[in-house]
Design a protein around this motif. Structure first.
Motif, PDB file in Angstrom:
ATOM      1  N   VAL A  15     -21.485 -13.485 -51.028  1.00 38.19           N
ATOM      2  CA  VAL A  15     -22.197 -13.402 -49.751  1.00 38.19           C
ATOM      3  C   VAL A  15     -23.256 -12.310 -49.856  1.00 38.19           C
ATOM      4  N   ALA A  16     -24.496 -12.680 -49.558  1.00 34.60           N
ATOM      5  CA  ALA A  16     -25.587 -11.707 -49.618  1.00 34.60           C
ATOM      6  C   ALA A  16     -26.590 -11.999 -48.507  1.00 34.60           C
ATOM      7  N   VAL A  17     -26.931 -10.967 -47.753  1.00 34.62           N
ATOM      8  CA  VAL A  17     -28.011 -11.047 -46.766  1.00 34.62           C
ATOM      9  C   VAL A  17     -29.007  -9.956 -47.130  1.00 34.62           C
TER      10      VAL A  17
ATOM     11  N   MET B 266     -28.926 -15.180 -32.762  1.00 27.79           N
ATOM     12  CA  MET B 266     -29.225 -15.781 -34.047  1.00 27.79           C
ATOM     13  C   MET B 266     -30.620 -16.390 -33.990  1.00 27.79           C
ATOM     14  N   PRO B 267     -31.404 -16.181 -35.018  1.00 23.96           N
ATOM     15  CA  PRO B 267     -32.751 -16.735 -35.034  1.00 23.96           C
ATOM     16  C   PRO B 267     -32.727 -18.256 -34.976  1.00 23.96           C
ATOM     17  N   ALA B 268     -33.536 -18.823 -34.075  1.00 25.67           N
ATOM     18  CA  ALA B 268     -33.567 -20.278 -33.913  1.00 25.67           C
ATOM     19  C   ALA B 268     -34.119 -20.971 -35.147  1.00 25.67           C
ATOM     20  N   GLU B 269     -35.034 -20.343 -35.848  1.00 25.85           N
ATOM     21  CA  GLU B 269     -35.688 -20.986 -36.985  1.00 25.85           C
ATOM     22  C   GLU B 269     -34.942 -20.806 -38.301  1.00 25.85           C
ATOM     23  N   LEU B 270     -33.709 -20.340 -38.245  1.00 26.94           N
ATOM     24  CA  LEU B 270     -32.911 -20.172 -39.460  1.00 26.94           C
ATOM     25  C   LEU B 270     -32.570 -21.547 -40.024  1.00 26.94           C
ATOM     26  N   GLU B 271     -32.919 -21.752 -41.288  1.00 22.52           N
ATOM     27  CA  GLU B 271     -32.671 -23.025 -41.953  1.00 22.52           C
ATOM     28  C   GLU B 271     -31.674 -22.814 -43.076  1.00 22.52           C
TER      29      GLU B 271
ATOM     30  N   GLY C  70     -28.601  -7.722 -39.322  1.00 18.12           N
ATOM     31  CA  GLY C  70     -28.593  -7.415 -37.899  1.00 18.12           C
ATOM     32  C   GLY C  70     -29.260  -8.478 -37.042  1.00 18.12           C
ATOM     33  N   GLN C  71     -29.596  -9.617 -37.636  1.00 16.75           N
ATOM     34  CA  GLN C  71     -30.259 -10.698 -36.901  1.00 16.75           C
ATOM     35  C   GLN C  71     -29.358 -11.917 -36.702  1.00 16.75           C
ATOM     36  N   GLY C  72     -28.078 -11.800 -37.039  1.00 19.42           N
ATOM     37  CA  GLY C  72     -27.158 -12.910 -36.857  1.00 19.42           C
ATOM     38  C   GLY C  72     -27.071 -13.858 -38.039  1.00 19.42           C
ATOM     39  N   ILE C  73     -27.712 -13.518 -39.123  1.00 15.09           N
ATOM     40  CA  ILE C  73     -27.735 -14.408 -40.289  1.00 15.09           C
ATOM     41  C   ILE C  73     -26.365 -14.469 -40.959  1.00 15.09           C
ATOM     42  N   GLY C  74     -25.741 -13.324 -41.181  1.00 16.48           N
ATOM     43  CA  GLY C  74     -24.402 -13.303 -41.769  1.00 16.48           C
ATOM     44  C   GLY C  74     -23.408 -14.057 -40.906  1.00 16.48           C
ATOM     45  N   ARG C  75     -23.506 -13.877 -39.594  1.00 12.99           N
ATOM     46  CA  ARG C  75     -22.636 -14.609 -38.658  1.00 12.99           C
ATOM     47  C   ARG C  75     -22.835 -16.111 -38.825  1.00 12.99           C
ATOM     48  N   ARG C  76     -24.087 -16.554 -38.867  1.00 13.81           N
ATOM     49  CA  ARG C  76     -24.370 -17.988 -39.005  1.00 13.81           C
ATOM     50  C   ARG C  76     -23.875 -18.519 -40.350  1.00 13.81           C
ATOM     51  N   MET C  77     -24.001 -17.718 -41.391  1.00  8.56           N
ATOM     52  CA  MET C  77     -23.521 -18.145 -42.701  1.00  8.56           C
ATOM     53  C   MET C  77     -22.010 -18.370 -42.671  1.00  8.56           C
ATOM     54  N   MET C  78     -21.262 -17.455 -42.054  1.00  8.56           N
ATOM     55  CA  MET C  78     -19.810 -17.597 -42.006  1.00  8.56           C
ATOM     56  C   MET C  78     -19.392 -18.726 -41.065  1.00  8.56           C
ATOM     57  N   GLU C  79     -20.151 -18.947 -39.990  1.00  5.65           N
ATOM     58  CA  GLU C  79     -19.884 -20.098 -39.121  1.00  5.65           C
ATOM     59  C   GLU C  79     -20.088 -21.392 -39.901  1.00  5.65           C
TER      60      GLU C  79
END
Length: 150
Positions: free
Chosen positions: A88-90, A1-6, A96-105
């Motif tokens: 839900v939209a990415v 997952m990207p560290a800079e995801l806000e 493929g960068q872990g954004i959807g995973r982070r959103m569901m977490e």
């Protein structure tokens, strides 16, 4: 997952950003989104369901994902609420960068904090890849979903 995801909660002024994310992800293909109509729907949603929250996830300052979370109070289940994820939209370029995973977490964390007995979402039967994604995140197929056009 990207560290800079806000992550931040969306505001009414984010309507254009939400439209762009929905459109890019192919979330709603029933025609062009009208900003004025979407603002009206935003106001109606916030009035009818004051607990609803819309989140925007950004990577390096660029919006890359969004989802809506409903926390619904219930009488059954000992009064424990239910959480429902919708819209839900990415952005395809960010998949493929872990954004959807982070959103569901993130949704799961909020549901747990609210004391929800379950977190639910629905997905179109044709979206086989999305189903596999949700299953990898620990979601289980549960029951049947029925819809009807009113």
């Amino acid at each position: 997952m990207p560290a800079e995801l806000e992550v931040r909660e969306a505001k009414r002024t984010d309507i254009r950003t939400l439209i762009d994310l929905y459109t890019a992800a192919g979330l709603d293909t029933r025609g062009a989104h009208d900003e004025a109509v979407m603002r009206m729907n935003w106001d109606r949603m916030r009035t009818a369901a004051p607990g609803v929250r819309v989140f925007i996830f950004s990577l390096a300052g660029l919006p890359v994902g969004t989802y809506t979370l409903f926390i619904l109070p219930l009488l059954a289940h000992n009064g424990a609420p239910e959480a429902i994820v919708e819209d839900v939209a990415v952005h395809p370029e960010a998949q493929g960068q872990g954004i959807g995973r982070r959103m569901m977490e993130h949704a799961r964390e909020l549901a747990r904090e609210a004391g929800c007995y379950k977190l639910a979402l629905s997905s179109n039967q044709k979206r086989v890849e999305a189903h596999a994604f949700y299953e990898r995140l620990g979601f289980e197929r549960h029951g049947f979903s029925f819809v009807v056009t009113p």
